[in-house]
Enzyme design. Structure first.
Site, PDB file in Angstrom:
ATOM      1  N   SER A 105       0.846  -1.199   0.000  1.00 34.35           N
ATOM      2  CA  SER A 105       0.000   0.000   0.000  1.00 34.35           C
ATOM      3  C   SER A 105       0.878   1.244   0.000  1.00 34.35           C
ATOM      4  O   SER A 105       2.050   1.176  -0.369  1.00 34.35           O
ATOM      5  CB  SER A 105      -0.940  -0.033   1.211  1.00 34.35           C
ATOM      6  OG  SER A 105      -1.935   0.946   1.096  1.00 34.35           O
ATOM      7  N   ASN A 106       0.330   2.385   0.378  1.00 32.83           N
ATOM      8  CA  ASN A 106       1.098   3.642   0.415  1.00 32.83           C
ATOM      9  C   ASN A 106       0.581   4.519   1.550  1.00 32.83           C
ATOM     10  O   ASN A 106      -0.354   4.138   2.257  1.00 32.83           O
ATOM     11  CB  ASN A 106       1.004   4.357  -0.939  1.00 32.83           C
ATOM     12  CG  ASN A 106      -0.432   4.662  -1.316  1.00 32.83           C
ATOM     13  OD1 ASN A 106      -1.097   5.462  -0.660  1.00 32.83           O
ATOM     14  ND2 ASN A 106      -0.937   3.994  -2.352  1.00 32.83           N
TER      15      ASN A 106
END
Ligand code: CTP
Ligand code: CA
Length: 224
Positions: free
Chosen positions: A33-34
């Site tokens: 993810s980020n």
């Protein structure tokens, strides 16, 4: 001419907004993810709803409350966001892609938790996710006025202009994420908004104030 009219009535206007990160599963307990917090997308949804628009907010996993009057659709992966976004976009006047969509997903999600091997290295094969906003902008009929975001750490305006053209967007909001006092996860942001006929800098401000300015700007360019 006034740049921002104080109150704009957006009644009858249908706006779809994507927000937050996506989460790409590796196995049942891990993901890629980020750092997107979703704050900018949620602020846009709140501002648009407050001005009377009918707002659908498609959100990745975030820790935020749904703004009043907003219809929220929760998704995890880019593929799920892609599906939800296209369904909503065909019934929308305006589409704003604020989500930080993972560019790649794991080629094959492991059914069981991956075990640590004896080797010092391990490899994951990644495959490209669909470009959601490009797909929306390419809709043959009922194409909404399409607004993207460009998170960049260098050559901010140049990359943003390229994205505006390559994805065939109507407008793009360039976001310098190299500074830690704005952008991802921050409560403040600064945007350079670019469209085919011009540019406007929205200087550093709380995301909620910026959101109202941006929704006003978009509504002025919509169908112009
Ligand atoms: N976007 C999207 N689907 C993707 C990737 C990005 O809809 N699979 C959208 C984002 O929501 C944003 C715009 O495209 O509105 C630009 O995202 P960004 O990550 O800055 O651009 P990319 O095209 O992914 O290029 P890169 O990450 O290499 O800079
Ligand atoms: Ca990207």
């Amino acid at each position: 001419e006034q740049l921002f009219s104080p109150v704009k009535n957006l009644q009858g206007l249908r706006i779809t907004i994507t927000a937050g990160p996506t989460r790409e599963a590796i196995d049942p307990v891990r993901y890629i993810s980020n750092h997107s917090s979703g704050k900018m997308g949620f602020a846009l949804a709140q501002a648009a709803a407050a001005m009377g628009a009918e707002v659908t907010l498609i959100s990745g996993p975030v820790q935020l409350t749904t703004p009043a009057g907003v219809t929220r659709i929760d998704v995890q992966s880019a593929e799920q966001m892609h599906q939800a976004a296209l369904s909503a976009a065909v019934q929308s006047d305006i589409f704003i892609g604020c989500a930080a969509v993972a560019d790649y997903r794991v080629a094959e999600i492991a059914a069981d938790k991956l075990k640590k091997g004896a080797e010092a290295e391990m490899q994951l094969t990644l495959v490209k996710n669909p470009d959601i906003i490009a797909a929306v902008a390419a809709l043959p009929q009922q194409r909404p006025f399409t607004v993207g975001f460009a998170a960049e750490t260098r050559n901010v305006l140049e990359y943003a202009r390229q994205k505006l053209l390559n994805k065939r967007l109507d407008m793009i909001c360039a976001n310098d994420v190299s500074a830690s006092d704005r952008g991802f996860n921050s409560d403040d942001n600064a945007l350079s908004v670019i469209w085919r006929g011009g540019e406007l800098d929205l200087p550093k401000a709380p995301k909620q104030k910026l959101a109202t300015q941006l929704i006003t700007l978009i509504s002025e360019h919509y169908k112009n």
